[in-house]
Write a protein that holds these residues in place. Sequence first.
Motif, mmCIF file in Angstrom:
data_model
loop_
_atom_site.group_PDB
_atom_site.id
_atom_site.type_symbol
_atom_site.label_atom_id
_atom_site.label_comp_id
_atom_site.label_asym_id
_atom_site.label_seq_id
_atom_site.Cartn_x
_atom_site.Cartn_y
_atom_site.Cartn_z
ATOM 1 N N UNK A 61 0.805 -1.232 0.000
ATOM 2 C CA UNK A 61 0.000 0.000 0.000
ATOM 3 C C UNK A 61 0.839 1.283 0.000
ATOM 4 N N UNK A 62 2.050 1.202 -0.578
ATOM 5 C CA UNK A 62 2.903 2.395 -0.666
ATOM 6 C C UNK A 62 3.031 2.907 -2.104
ATOM 7 N N UNK A 63 2.565 2.126 -3.081
ATOM 8 C CA UNK A 63 2.572 2.566 -4.470
ATOM 9 C C UNK A 63 1.307 2.081 -5.170
ATOM 10 N N UNK A 64 0.942 2.793 -6.236
ATOM 11 C CA UNK A 64 -0.069 2.314 -7.181
ATOM 12 C C UNK A 64 0.547 2.520 -8.566
ATOM 13 N N UNK A 65 1.090 1.436 -9.156
ATOM 14 C CA UNK A 65 1.742 1.565 -10.464
ATOM 15 C C UNK A 65 0.732 1.410 -11.605
ATOM 16 N N UNK A 66 0.924 2.191 -12.650
ATOM 17 C CA UNK A 66 0.023 2.166 -13.796
ATOM 18 C C UNK A 66 0.776 1.849 -15.081
ATOM 19 N N UNK A 67 0.103 1.115 -15.958
ATOM 20 C CA UNK A 67 0.542 0.982 -17.335
ATOM 21 C C UNK A 67 -0.292 1.992 -18.126
ATOM 22 N N UNK A 68 0.364 2.685 -19.042
ATOM 23 C CA UNK A 68 -0.268 3.768 -19.784
ATOM 24 C C UNK A 68 -0.665 3.266 -21.169
ATOM 25 N N UNK A 69 -1.958 3.426 -21.488
ATOM 26 C CA UNK A 69 -2.444 3.082 -22.825
ATOM 27 C C UNK A 69 -2.909 4.354 -23.512
ATOM 28 N N UNK A 70 -2.288 4.655 -24.655
ATOM 29 C CA UNK A 70 -2.634 5.847 -25.420
ATOM 30 C C UNK A 70 -3.760 5.491 -26.390
ATOM 31 N N UNK A 71 -4.935 6.052 -26.154
ATOM 32 C CA UNK A 71 -6.085 5.733 -27.001
ATOM 33 C C UNK A 71 -5.962 6.318 -28.402
ATOM 34 N N UNK A 72 -5.248 7.417 -28.524
ATOM 35 C CA UNK A 72 -5.091 8.068 -29.829
ATOM 36 C C UNK A 72 -4.354 7.168 -30.816
ATOM 37 N N UNK A 73 -3.297 6.503 -30.346
ATOM 38 C CA UNK A 73 -2.528 5.614 -31.220
ATOM 39 C C UNK A 73 -2.881 4.140 -30.999
ATOM 40 N N UNK A 74 -3.763 3.884 -30.030
ATOM 41 C CA UNK A 74 -4.219 2.529 -29.722
ATOM 42 C C UNK A 74 -3.059 1.591 -29.372
ATOM 43 N N UNK A 75 -2.155 2.116 -28.510
ATOM 44 C CA UNK A 75 -0.992 1.321 -28.128
ATOM 45 C C UNK A 75 -0.528 1.692 -26.726
ATOM 46 N N UNK A 76 0.256 0.804 -26.124
ATOM 47 C CA UNK A 76 0.831 1.093 -24.806
ATOM 48 C C UNK A 76 1.952 2.107 -24.957
#
Length: 191
Positions: A61-76
């Motif tokens: 409970x010390x981090x919340x990591x995210x993967x970023x998905x760009x909807x404009x290019x439809x890719x991570x």
Amino acid sequence: MKAPTLENHRVKLSLLDLSNYKHLWPIAQQPDLIQFSPSKIDTPDDLKTYVQTAVDGYDHKTTIPFIIFDKQSNTYAGSTRFGLINWKNKVLHIGWTWIGSEFQGSGLNANMKFLMLRYAFEVMDFDKVEFRIDERNIKSRKAVEKLGATLEGILRKDTLMLDGFKRNTCCYGILKDEWAGIKHTVFAEYL
């Protein structure tokens, strides 16, 4: 603690973990992507270790990591996280952010930061968000300053880099009582 999914028309931030991190491998190989970070992500094992550290932080409970998905290019596009979460004092850091060079300057980062700041202040009800940036990283410093963050000080020679250099770290912050003004000026187009 269930990780939020933060999303708007441009970007989707969802929990980064060992089931999806391989989407980041093509980006992690870009040269100098995290040159101002003490982390290493440019081999498959290094990237897995980086993500495992983030997952361990999430479990504690010390981090919340995210993967970023760009909807404009439809890719991570990369990775970011809430880190050093101090639940008692209601302070957290936004950082560990890296996006592929093709996404830099595209507006993706501002969309991400808006979603993260809004969640930190309006849902988590935190009092302060901090950003820590290598003093030499002018590009990231300017980006955080454009978000309305205040430079609060510089920690001298506080972080050991992979090449043995001891960096100075610029400490920026946004307070909860500054958020409404920042939201309606800096982020008006996202409302």
